[in-house]
Design an enzyme around this catalytic site. Sequence first.
Site, PDB file in Angstrom:
ATOM      1  N   ASN A  65     -19.845  -3.527-107.166  1.00 36.84           N
ATOM      2  CA  ASN A  65     -20.344  -5.044-107.347  1.00 36.84           C
ATOM      3  C   ASN A  65     -21.668  -4.071-108.398  1.00 36.84           C
ATOM      4  O   ASN A  65     -21.778  -5.091-109.475  1.00 36.84           O
ATOM      5  CB  ASN A  65     -21.482  -5.029-106.379  1.00 36.84           C
ATOM      6  CG  ASN A  65     -20.620  -6.127-105.062  1.00 36.84           C
ATOM      7  OD1 ASN A  65     -19.606  -6.452-105.726  1.00 36.84           O
ATOM      8  ND2 ASN A  65     -21.138  -6.504-103.958  1.00 36.84           N
ATOM      9  N   GLU A  69     -16.062  -0.017 -98.465  1.00 38.98           N
ATOM     10  CA  GLU A  69     -17.181   0.945 -99.415  1.00 38.98           C
ATOM     11  C   GLU A  69     -17.989   1.419 -97.950  1.00 38.98           C
ATOM     12  O   GLU A  69     -18.846   0.877 -97.896  1.00 38.98           O
ATOM     13  CB  GLU A  69     -17.843  -0.190-100.361  1.00 38.98           C
ATOM     14  CG  GLU A  69     -17.679   0.551-101.672  1.00 38.98           C
ATOM     15  CD  GLU A  69     -18.657   0.032-102.706  1.00 38.98           C
ATOM     16  OE1 GLU A  69     -18.506   0.113-103.627  1.00 38.98           O
ATOM     17  OE2 GLU A  69     -18.939  -1.171-102.177  1.00 38.98           O
ATOM     18  N   HIS A 128     -19.915  -1.043 -96.148  1.00 36.49           N
ATOM     19  CA  HIS A 128     -20.009  -2.328 -97.038  1.00 36.49           C
ATOM     20  C   HIS A 128     -18.634  -3.035 -96.999  1.00 36.49           C
ATOM     21  O   HIS A 128     -17.059  -2.517 -97.616  1.00 36.49           O
ATOM     22  CB  HIS A 128     -20.358  -2.311 -98.233  1.00 36.49           C
ATOM     23  CG  HIS A 128     -20.083  -2.884 -99.441  1.00 36.49           C
ATOM     24  ND1 HIS A 128     -19.747  -3.307-101.313  1.00 36.49           N
ATOM     25  CD2 HIS A 128     -20.453  -4.264 -98.972  1.00 36.49           C
ATOM     26  CE1 HIS A 128     -19.595  -5.055-101.087  1.00 36.49           C
ATOM     27  NE2 HIS A 128     -19.996  -5.368-100.354  1.00 36.49           N
ATOM     28  N   SER A 177     -25.103  -5.176 -98.663  1.00 33.72           N
ATOM     29  CA  SER A 177     -24.279  -5.065 -99.990  1.00 33.72           C
ATOM     30  C   SER A 177     -25.041  -4.849-101.445  1.00 33.72           C
ATOM     31  O   SER A 177     -24.698  -4.788-102.811  1.00 33.72           O
ATOM     32  CB  SER A 177     -23.592  -6.337-100.566  1.00 33.72           C
ATOM     33  OG  SER A 177     -24.066  -7.482-100.629  1.00 33.72           O
TER      34      SER A 177
END
Length: 726
Positions: free
Chosen positions: A497, A459, A447, A426
Amino acid sequence: MAKNNLRVSMEVGNDGVAVIKILNPPVNALAPPILAGLKEKYAEAMRRNDVKAIVLTGEGGRFSGGFDISVFGLVHQTGDLSKLPDVSVELVCNTIEDAKKPSVAAIEGLALGGGLELTMGCHARIATPKVQLGLPELTLGVIPGFGGTQRLPRLVGTPKAIEMMLTSKFIMSEEGNKLGLIDAIVSKEGLLTVARRWALDIAERRKPWISSLQRTDKLGSLSESRKVIQAAREQAKRTAPNMPQHQACLDAVEEGIVFGGYSGVLKEVKLFNELVLSDTSRGLVHFFFAQRAISKVPNVTDIGLRPRPIKKVAVIGGGLMGSGIATALILSNVSVVLKEINPEYLQKGIKTVEGNLRSLVARGKLTEDKAKKALSILTGVLDYSEFKHVDMVIEAVIESIPLKQSIFNELEKVCSPNCILASNTSTIDLNVIGEKTSSQDRIIGAHFFSPAHVMPLLEIVRTDETSAQVILDLMTVGKAIKKVCVVVGNCTGFAVNRTFFPYTQGAHILANLGVDVFKIDRLISSFGMPMGPFQLQDLAGYGVAMAVGKEFSTAFPDRTFKSPLVELLLKDGRNGKNNGKGYYKYEKGSKPKPDLTVLPIIKESIKLTNLMPGGKPLSLSDQEIVEMIMFPVVNEACRVLDEGVVVRASDLDVASIHGMSFPSYRGGLVFWADTVGAKHIYSSLKKWSEMYGNFFRPSKFLEDRAMKGIPLSAPASTSQAAKSRL
Ligand SMILES: C[C@H](O)CC(=O)SCCNC(=O)CCNC(=O)[C@H](O)C(C)(C)COP(=O)(O)OP(=O)(O)OC[C@H]1O[C@@H](n2cnc3c(N)ncnc32)[C@H](O)[C@@H]1OP(=O)(O)O
């Protein structure tokens, strides 16, 4: 949508039945020319003496996916309601239902929204097996507008109709048949023959001529209906507090039950027209098209490549993420080889997968049989011998660069040269992970969000070297396992993120400025996030908060706020939900309760940071609190857009909704920011940056757009596009 071959056709048979067919691939959406065509063909059928009855159907194996949603887009741009044709009264009531010749709907594939509403205006409905039937209009911020709120309760009963409309879930024709929505189920081959005969039987009075709107037999008594509606109102207040379409739908149903179907139809049109112009509808319609746009990736999906079959995948690491990913794969019939480093960890990983499946069965989301079948295609291994047979590997071990590098080094040796090598990292740069291999073209990020078998977002992270074929293959697997795949560029935190790292940090700045953490959480929940930033931190655990915080403070030292609060909480023996003690108290069977014993710890943090002007807690309006948390997120989104980390701004909207549970009715992060306006966001951030530091400093992209009055979602200029990471 292809517009060139859109039309309505009519063929009259020797039996005196006119078959009127909708053609507007791929879903026979009811675009204005189709609706005009229907009226025209109906007028012709009424005029012609050789027509006794009508069969209404759709071309290409689908009846209709409903009203053309792009027209809502036009109404949103122009505010012009006249772009919405009068279908409910003119076409469905006057032209179809009240005609002097009967209509039978012959339904294949799907009849959704306005599509199903057209069929309910007909005098009978014949369907093939496994047809999807539903009224999903509430997901677009509106209510059914072609009489659905009136006819569905009259065909299936009020409780079921309300359930179908409020949840927007479709039923299959078999259930529709049992409920009375569908009169008969027949094979594809027999559909038109049976429908024609049925239509003639009605015309010649061998079968009843039923107008759904006139029926009352399934409505129950007034008091019963009112009870059902009241219960639905209460539930909608809890589950959809910010969405006006739920109460409006119930208003329309109630009007029809109290004052009769036709009054209900008129009320429905009125409410529909009000809702179309609402912010909720604007946001949800944007989200509808944004979700469809993500599957179009320039130079990947438009260059004639075909996805390769991915039948067997190896997952490395049986921890929370690895076992979640394995669960998602086997649930969609993709065989999995789960690798761990010792029998104990392997056993634990397999047990976690079993537990994931069991909990799906317990919640009624999976049958026992399907769970067993899924488990039968999972194999646990302790070495790489099986890897030569897999089409893809997804590495999901801890975030350690040397460990990942050595794994990828090994994979290059043991896997076939075409095998896709994916990492679920991540945070770590994929170029670094693949540094010690010569397989950069097949290295990609996959991800997943935790829990991977539940959260919808995937992702897909590409580097400059990842081949288009590998991206396409992962998109195809992602779709097969029912994930929403957004292709993004490689950077710290990737799109989601990265964009949301200021979310918690902004909340921590406010806490250190003396704003009540529980108030912050309440306000952010009312904004529409499922929970506030402090409760989210409790849920994720403070270890994650520390690790992520470190990652971002290294990558973006100029704009990270280092709050001492998490460390102080850990020192106090708190680890959030994990140990039942955080900002909230967690007790089995009850909702988290604010833990007031956390307040002295927050005070200590305030003392350490010394942010409060004059040592006094800041007094902010509710709106300012929400903005001080959400605007820094928008600011980071601007940097993500500027760097070309996503293909288009709406991809970030989809990612924010599916990855962070940003409220879909606000259209996604960037869409929402544009409704607020770049100018206001920029000037607020500028003011706060002067008062509270660099964390709030507006990005160049935001400044430019605010100054020039360009929406944040507008495509990048040529010079910006040149910087793209995609
Ligand atoms: C007045 C009325 O009460 C109001 C209404 O009827 S509002 C409309 C209600 N209908 C709906 O909400 C259904 C919306 N559509 C869907 O859920 C899904 O598209 C579907 C289940 C019909 C088909 O799904 P699937 O096969 O996966 O195809 P999907 O990729 O979603 O759609 C195919 C294409 O059709 C388009 N499309 C689907 N339904 C559409 C609609 N009702 N209007 C316009 N375009 C539509 C999609 O945008 C997509 O276009 P693209 O290829 O250019 O991206």
